[in-house]
Design an enzyme around this catalytic site. Structure first.
Site, PDB file in Angstrom:
ATOM      1  N   HIS A   1       0.834  -1.213   0.000  1.00  0.00           N
ATOM      2  CA  HIS A   1       0.000   0.000   0.000  1.00  0.00           C
ATOM      3  C   HIS A   1       0.864   1.257   0.000  1.00  0.00           C
ATOM      4  O   HIS A   1       1.229   1.775   1.050  1.00  0.00           O
ATOM      5  CB  HIS A   1      -0.857  -0.065   1.277  1.00  0.00           C
TER       6      HIS A   1
ATOM      7  N   HIS B   1       1.362   5.159  -1.966  1.00  0.00           N
ATOM      8  CA  HIS B   1       0.865   6.173  -2.909  1.00  0.00           C
ATOM      9  C   HIS B   1       2.069   6.822  -3.566  1.00  0.00           C
ATOM     10  O   HIS B   1       2.802   7.568  -2.929  1.00  0.00           O
ATOM     11  CB  HIS B   1       0.000   7.194  -2.166  1.00  0.00           C
TER      12      HIS B   1
ATOM     13  N   ASN C   1      -6.134   9.148   7.119  1.00  0.00           N
ATOM     14  CA  ASN C   1      -7.368   8.365   6.994  1.00  0.00           C
ATOM     15  C   ASN C   1      -7.026   6.895   6.828  1.00  0.00           C
ATOM     16  O   ASN C   1      -6.230   6.575   5.954  1.00  0.00           O
ATOM     17  CB  ASN C   1      -8.160   8.794   5.756  1.00  0.00           C
TER      18      ASN C   1
ATOM     19  N   ASP D   1       0.872   2.541   3.797  1.00  0.00           N
ATOM     20  CA  ASP D   1      -0.009   3.662   3.413  1.00  0.00           C
ATOM     21  C   ASP D   1       0.818   4.945   3.228  1.00  0.00           C
ATOM     22  O   ASP D   1       0.372   6.047   3.562  1.00  0.00           O
ATOM     23  CB  ASP D   1      -1.141   3.889   4.417  1.00  0.00           C
TER      24      ASP D   1
HETATM   25  O1  DOR Z   1      -4.484   9.241   4.781  1.00  0.00           O
HETATM   26  C1  DOR Z   1      -4.678   8.795   3.656  1.00  0.00           C
HETATM   27  N1  DOR Z   1      -4.042   9.291   2.595  1.00  0.00           N
HETATM   28  N2  DOR Z   1      -5.559   7.788   3.506  1.00  0.00           N
HETATM   29  C2  DOR Z   1      -5.917   7.358   2.270  1.00  0.00           C
HETATM   30  O2  DOR Z   1      -6.696   6.453   2.193  1.00  0.00           O
HETATM   31  C3  DOR Z   1      -5.394   8.014   1.063  1.00  0.00           C
HETATM   32  C4  DOR Z   1      -4.108   8.638   1.333  1.00  0.00           C
HETATM   33  C5  DOR Z   1      -3.631   9.565   0.244  1.00  0.00           C
HETATM   34  O3  DOR Z   1      -3.700   9.199  -0.915  1.00  0.00           O
HETATM   35  O4  DOR Z   1      -3.141  10.655   0.581  1.00  0.00           O
HETATM   36 ZN    ZN Z   2      -6.822   4.040   2.323  1.00  0.00          ZN
END
Ligand code: DOR
Ligand code: ZN
Length: 456
Positions: free
Chosen positions: A49, A51, A271, A298
Site C-alpha cells: 500500500h 501512494h 485516513n 499507506d
Molecule cells: O491518509 C490517507 N491518505 N488515507 C488514504 O486512504 C489516502 C491517502 C492519500 O492518498 O493521501
Molecule cells: Zn486508504
C-alpha cells in the site's frame, strides 16, 4: 545472520539469484562482500500500500523517488495505489506506471481501481487490467459505498480467479455518510479540540458489510489499514468462520493515538484517523494473534504547500516507506535499545488519561513479537496477498531471486525529515529515535542500498 531462532549463515548471490546459504562460505578473491554482522538477513520487504503520486502528483512524489525511499526502508517491492491523476483505472495507465517503475530502485506492482475514476458508480475494466498484471483492485482513498456494486465487483473478480488470475479486492473501509466530513477520530479528543469526528462505526460498518459479501460470494477481500478494535474483532470472527479475508495495519496505527492531534499538527491527519489507546492495543493484539496478516505503509506523500495548513484543511496522509520497519520493530518487539519520541512516549498513555502525548512507543501487553514474526508481516505475507510470491517475500533459499533486506534490529537512529528520500516531508516521526535500521537492500542481486546509503 539469524535472530530469534533463525540460523546464522552466509548468503551467496550470483547473477541475481541466491546460490548458497551456509554457515561459512569460502569466497573467491574479488567477490563483493556485504557485512551483515549483528544483522538479520531478511527477504526484501514488500509494501501492499504505497501512494506513488505518479501520474499527476509529481510535486509530492514520483515513482522513482518513492522507489528510492522504499529501498532505503528495506523494501524490494511496492504496490502503487491507483488514486493518481488520472486514476489507474485502465490498462493504459497500468502500463504507464509499470513502465515508470522499470529500472527503479524497487520493483513496482500496480493496483487498479475497482470503479471508473474511483467514482464508485461503474465497474472499471478489471479484466484488461488483470491481463496487464494487476492483482489488487481498490478504490483506496475511498471505499466502495454501493454494496450492490461491491457485490458485482466480487462476482467479476471471482470470474477472473476462475480463469487463473488470482485477483483480490482491497477495501478502504469508510462509510462516507457516517464519516460525514470528519477530520479525526470521533471521541473525547475531537470534542476537546472542536474538530468534526469520524466514528469507529464508519470503518466497522463497511468491514461488516464486506464480510457478509465474502460469505455470499466466496471471493476474497483484503481490508486495508484497519484502525479500530471493532474492525479487528470482526475480521477475527470472519477468519474463525473460515472466510477468505485478509487484513493489514499501518505502522502509525500501532504507535499513535488521537491525542497526538492535540497540537493541531497536520502531520497527524490521516485516513483512517488515529484512534484511541484501546484501539492501538487491540490492533497490536490482532497482529500478535494472526488476525492481521500484514503491516503496510499507506505511504502518502503530500507537498508542504498543501500539507502545512490548518489541520482541518490539510489532506490526510503520512510518509511511511523509510520508517515502517523501524516503527514496527520499535512498537512490537522488545529488541530495542531506546526508542523515544520528543515530549514523551512512555506507557501508559491510558484511555481517558489526559496530559499524555498520543504517542505509544513501547510494546504493549499481549503484543510482543520476535523480530522474525515482525519480518513475516512485512515480507512473506504481503508478498502472497499481492501475488508477488515468486520473486519476493522469501524464503531465502538456493534458487530464490536475491531480493534481500539486511537490518540491524538493535541500531537506533533519529528521523530527520530533511534527510528523507521522499520528495515530501510529511512524516509524523520527526525527531523520533527509532530502533531497527536498514543496513543494505539488495534488489535482484544489485546492492541498491549499502551501509544505509542509496547507491543511485
Ligand atoms: O491518509 C490517507 N491518505 N488515507 C488514504 O486512504 C489516502 C491517502 C492519500 O492518498 O493521501
Ligand atoms: Zn486508504
Amino acid at each position: 545472520m539469524g535472530a530469534d531462532g533463525g540460523r546464522r549463515a552466509d548468503v551467496a548471490i550470483t547473477d541475481g539469484v541466491v546460490t548458497a546459504v551456509a554457515e561459512r562460505l569460502d569466497v573467491d578473491p574479488g567477490t563483493k562482500i556485504l557485512d551483515a554482522g549483528g544483522c538479520v538477513v531478511s527477504p526484501g520487504l514488500v509494501d501492499l500500500h504505497a501512494h506513488l503520486r505518479q501520474p499527476g502528483g509529481e510535486e509530492a512524489e514520483t515513482v522513482e523517488s518513492a522507489a528510492r525511499a522504499a529501498a532505503l526502508g528495506g523494501y524490494t517491492a511496492i504496490v502503487a495505489m491507483p488514486n493518481t491523476d488520472p486514476p489507474i483505472d485502465s490498462a493504459a495507465v497500468v502500463h504507464e506506471v509499470l513502465s515508470l517503475g522499470r529500472g527503479a530502485m524497487a520493483d513496482v506492482a500496480v493496483a487498479g481501481a475497482i470503479t471508473v475514476g474511483r467514482a464508485g458508480d461503474q465497474l472499471a475494466p478489471m479484466a484488461e487490467m488483470a491481463d496487464a498484471g494487476v492483482r489488487i483492485f481498490t478504490d483506496d482513498g475511498a471505499g466502495v459505498q454501493d454494496g450492490g456494486l461491491m457485490r458485482r465487483a466480487l462476482d467479476y473478480a471471482g470470474g477472473l480467479r476462475a480463469r487463473g488470475q488470482k485477483v483480490v479486492l482491497a477495501q478502504h473501509c469508510e462509510d462516507t455518510l457516517l464519516a460525514a466530513g470528519g477530520v479525526m477520530h470521533e471521541g473525547e479528543w475531537s470534542s476537546r479540540l472542536g474538530l468534526p469526528g469520524i466514528p469507529s462505526a464508519a470503518e466497522e460498518a463497511m468491514v461488516a458489510r464486506d464480510i457478509a459479501l465474502v460469505r455470499q460470494t466466496g471471493v476474497p477481500v483484503h481490508f486495508l489499514h484497519l484502525s479500530t478494535a471493532g474492525a479487528v474483532e470482526l475480521v477475527r470472527r470472519a477468519k474463525s468462520e473460515g472466510l477468505a479475508v485478509t487484513a493489514e495495519v499501518a505502522p502509525h496505527h500501532l504507535v499513535l493515538t488521537d491525542q497526538a492531534v492535540a497540537g493541531y499538527d497536520p502531520s497527524y491527519r490521516v485516513n483512517p484517523p488515529l484512534r484511541t489507546f484501546a484501539d492501538v492495543l487491540a490492533v497490536r493484539a490482532g497482529v500478535a494473534d494472526g488476525t492481521i496478516d500484514a503491516v503496510a505503509t499507506d505511504h502518502a506523500p503530500h507537498s508542504p504547500e498543501v500539507k502545512d495548513v490548518p489541520f482541518d484543511m490539510a489532506p490526510p496522509g503520512m510518509l511511511g516507506l523509510e520508517t515502517a520497519l523501524a516503527v514496527t520493530l520499535t512498537a512490537l518487539t522488545r529488541h530495542r535499545g531506546s526508542g523515544s519520541a520528543p515530549g514523551g512516549g512512555e506507557m501508559p498513555d491510558a484511555p481517558g488519561r489526559l496530559g499524555g502525548t498520543g504517542i505509544v512507543l513501547d510494546a504493549g501487553e499481549g503484543a510482543v513479537l520476535d523480530v522474525g514474526a515482525v519480518l513475516a508481516l512485512l515480507t512473506a505475507r504481503p508478498a502472497s496477498i499481492a501475488g508477488l510470491g515468486d520473486c519476493h517475500g522469501g524464503p531465502l533459499v538456493v534458487g530464490a531471486v536475491a531480493n534481500i533486506c539486511v537490518v540491524d534490529p538493535t541500531a537506533t537512529w533519529t528521523v530527520d525529515p530533511t534527510g528523507l528520500a521522499s520528495l515530501s516531508r510529511n512524516t509524523p516521526y520527526a525527531g523520533w529515535t527509532l530502533t531497527g535500521r536498514v543496513r543494505h537492500t539488495v534488489l535482484r542481486g544489485e546492492p541498491v542500498v549499502l551501509d544505509s546509503e542509496a547507491q543511485r
